[in-house]
Scaffold this motif. Structure first.
Motif, PDB file in Angstrom:
ATOM      1  N   SER A  40      33.045  40.148  27.937  1.00  0.00           N
ATOM      2  CA  SER A  40      31.772  40.010  28.667  1.00  0.00           C
ATOM      3  C   SER A  40      31.934  39.262  29.983  1.00  0.00           C
ATOM      4  CB  SER A  40      30.705  39.335  27.782  1.00  0.00           C
ATOM      5  OG  SER A  40      31.066  38.013  27.542  1.00  0.00           O
ATOM      6  N   SER A  41      33.073  38.579  30.159  1.00  0.00           N
ATOM      7  CA  SER A  41      33.310  37.892  31.441  1.00  0.00           C
ATOM      8  C   SER A  41      34.106  38.746  32.415  1.00  0.00           C
ATOM      9  CB  SER A  41      34.082  36.587  31.223  1.00  0.00           C
ATOM     10  OG  SER A  41      33.503  35.842  30.219  1.00  0.00           O
ATOM     11  N   GLY A  42      34.457  39.949  31.987  1.00  0.00           N
ATOM     12  CA  GLY A  42      35.225  40.823  32.876  1.00  0.00           C
ATOM     13  C   GLY A  42      36.720  40.623  32.779  1.00  0.00           C
ATOM     14  N   TYR A  43      37.169  39.790  31.834  1.00  0.00           N
ATOM     15  CA  TYR A  43      38.609  39.557  31.657  1.00  0.00           C
ATOM     16  C   TYR A  43      39.145  40.298  30.432  1.00  0.00           C
ATOM     17  CZ  TYR A  43      38.046  35.639  34.898  1.00  0.00           C
ATOM     18  OH  TYR A  43      37.778  34.861  35.994  1.00  0.00           O
ATOM     19  N   GLY A  44      38.330  41.161  29.851  1.00  0.00           N
ATOM     20  CA  GLY A  44      38.705  41.834  28.609  1.00  0.00           C
ATOM     21  C   GLY A  44      39.965  42.661  28.780  1.00  0.00           C
ATOM     22  N   PRO A  45      40.856  42.619  27.779  1.00  0.00           N
ATOM     23  CA  PRO A  45      42.095  43.393  27.898  1.00  0.00           C
ATOM     24  C   PRO A  45      41.840  44.890  27.859  1.00  0.00           C
ATOM     25  CG  PRO A  45      41.929  42.404  25.712  1.00  0.00           C
ATOM     26  CD  PRO A  45      40.789  41.867  26.520  1.00  0.00           C
ATOM     27  N   ASN A  46      42.691  45.641  28.547  1.00  0.00           N
ATOM     28  CA  ASN A  46      42.602  47.098  28.541  1.00  0.00           C
ATOM     29  C   ASN A  46      43.242  47.614  27.256  1.00  0.00           C
ATOM     30  OD1 ASN A  46      42.894  49.844  28.945  1.00  0.00           O
ATOM     31  ND2 ASN A  46      43.237  49.613  31.143  1.00  0.00           N
ATOM     32  N   LEU A  47      42.438  48.242  26.403  1.00  0.00           N
ATOM     33  CA  LEU A  47      42.919  48.673  25.094  1.00  0.00           C
ATOM     34  C   LEU A  47      42.842  50.191  24.936  1.00  0.00           C
ATOM     35  CD1 LEU A  47      41.074  45.909  23.003  1.00  0.00           C
ATOM     36  CD2 LEU A  47      43.474  45.921  23.643  1.00  0.00           C
TER      37      LEU A  47
ATOM     38  N   GLY B   7      47.689  42.372  31.248  1.00  0.00           N
ATOM     39  CA  GLY B   7      46.319  42.273  30.732  1.00  0.00           C
ATOM     40  C   GLY B   7      45.917  43.477  29.904  1.00  0.00           C
ATOM     41  N   GLY B   8      46.852  44.052  29.167  1.00  0.00           N
ATOM     42  CA  GLY B   8      46.494  45.184  28.325  1.00  0.00           C
ATOM     43  C   GLY B   8      47.678  45.714  27.548  1.00  0.00           C
TER      44      GLY B   8
END
Lengths: 258, 199
Positions: free
Chosen positions: A145-152, A175-176
């Motif tokens: 929700s902060s825009g730092y979510g990993p690319n899955l 980051g993923g």
């Protein structure tokens, strides 16, 4: 100058001069703010027992456009999450999340979804949900929700889709996910397909259903340091609350990479 | 350019580092010391120097002392009850009130996750090591009732119970001269939970 009244969760308190306190709180409508509570260390009336870390309060404050600090005028306790105090591990995990929000949420940027997430997280810990599972869900959702979510979705380096590959890895630097052909030089964390699907669900499910998800043993082991290291990678610093969690044995530092 | 002579300026700067003393108060104190008798100024300087030279921490309870053991630890009449406090200031307050006649143990802080303070940063290991040699039968936990203080109390109580020691904690509730309608909800709850038979 404007007088505002808002719901907030106290993130951090620090003594300031002889009798004041600096309070950093995450408010529902204004995001993270830091305010000075005049006389909070001495007054037995105005702020007594309401400015403790992790407490949910209704604050009244004076917002001055020329100053970064607001002036706290009153605080009313809505939920002290008392049960957290009877279990050091639960308080440790509650503090860890408050610290993550403290460092990752920008000042004066309202984020009602994050406020709801933090509140529900503390509520879950209070009613006795498993601290580590709840914390992993919180971290996944907070990053997303902060825009730092990993690319899955698939390999971030070659676009290989998740369904077409096996032996997936997670790269903190990228980051993923990365596939087995691109794991070299990435300090990769091996992740099973089950863990990836669980993390994707934790990113997408409505908040009311989030807490039903369970990290089974393997997923817990895979994610334990993956998410924390991702947070520390973005922050470029360590989290103080982890010290206590290591010391009481709630976290083992053997796999700690950063 | 400073309006004070250099030595007075240095004194003002040093005094302003004390808690609660700003530049203006520091200047007022410095001028007072300048006007005061030489004996007073020298006595003050000697006292400060002596405190730094002679006062240390008791090797047993971590109270202030001018010897290896503090006066309380040296006193054979103090019985086998131990009172655990957060800071030396709390010990002094209890002693001043005359509310306790046993021995003390100063933790030197409380568990504070957000400050990175865990059990290993407090004097908890030393507390547990005192139980057998001093034949401690009961431990009273007199830690401040903040969120962190209460967690510390619960944590230490659990460790002490495992050692077979009787553990109690100081009561939480309405202070003398207090007023129920101005008391916060948590304190009221604690006061009701901790009620006792009327005498």
């Amino acid at each position: 100058m404007a007088i505002r009244r808002d719901e907030a969760i106290i993130l951090r308190t620090r003594d300031y001069s002889e009798s004041d306190r600096l309070i950093t709180f995450f408010s529902k409508n204004q995001g993270q703010l830091t305010g000075i509570a005049k006389g909070a260390r001495r007054s037995k009336k105005r702020f007594v027992h309401t400015l403790e870390p992790c407490s949910h309060v209704a604050v009244t404050y004076m917002d001055r456009p020329t100053s970064g600090l607001v002036r706290l005028d009153a605080s009313e306790l809505k939920n002290a999450f008392i049960a957290l105090r009877s279990d050091i591990a639960r308080l440790g995990y509650a503090s860890l999340s408050c610290e993550i929000v403290l460092h990752m949420s920008p000042e004066r940027q309202a984020n009602a979804a994050l406020f709801a997430l933090l509140y529900q997280y503390l509520e879950q810990l209070e009613i006795g949900a498993k601290p580590e599972n709840t914390s992993l869900l919180f971290q996944t959702r907070m990053l997303h929700s902060s825009g730092y979510g990993p690319n899955l979705q698939g390999c971030v380096l070659c676009d290989r889709q998740l369904r077409t590959g096996e032996n997936w890895f997670f790269s903190i630097l990228q980051g993923g996910l990365v596939c087995k052909d691109h794991k070299h030089g990435q300090q990769p964390y091996p992740v099973s397909m089950g863990t990836v699907m669980l993390l994707r669900q934790a990113q997408q499910l409505p908040l009311s259903k989030l807490w039903r998800l369970r990290f089974q043993r393997q997923s817990r082991q895979e994610c334990r340091f993956l998410l924390l290291d991702l947070v520390r990678h973005y922050l470029e610093k360590d989290l103080k609350s982890l010290k206590l969690l290591y010391q009481i044995g709630a976290l083992k530092s053997t796999n700690n990479r950063i | 350019m400073s309006i004070y002579p250099p030595s007075l300026e240095r004194l003002i700067n040093n005094l302003s580092k004390l808690p609660g003393i700003g530049q203006k108060t520091a200047a007022r104190l410095a001028l007072y010391l300048f006007r005061a008798s030489r004996e007073f100024s020298e006595s003050l300087a000697t006292s400060i120097s002596e405190v730094k030279k002679e006062i240390g921490i008791c090797s047993r309870c971590f109270n202030l002392t001018d010897d290896d053991l503090c006066q309380i630890c040296r006193d054979p009449s103090r019985d086998g009850i131990l009172c655990v406090v957060e800071e030396v200031g709390d010990l002094l307050a209890l002693e001043k009130a005359g509310a306790f006649r046993g021995r003390y143990h100063v933790l030197q802080g409380v568990l504070a996750p957000l400050d990175g303070i865990g059990p290993e940063n407090l004097r908890i290991k030393e507390l547990l090591q005192r139980l057998q040699p001093e034949s401690i039968k009961e431990v009273i936990l007199a830690i401040n009732p903040s969120a962190e203080g209460e967690t510390t109390t619960t944590y230490i109580a659990g460790l002490l119970r495992k050692q077979g020691v009787s553990v109690s904690q100081i009561a939480r509730g309405i202070p003398m001269g207090g007023d129920l309608k101005y008391t916060d909800a948590v304190t009221l709850k604690r006061a009701m939970e901790g009620r006792r038979e009327s005498c």
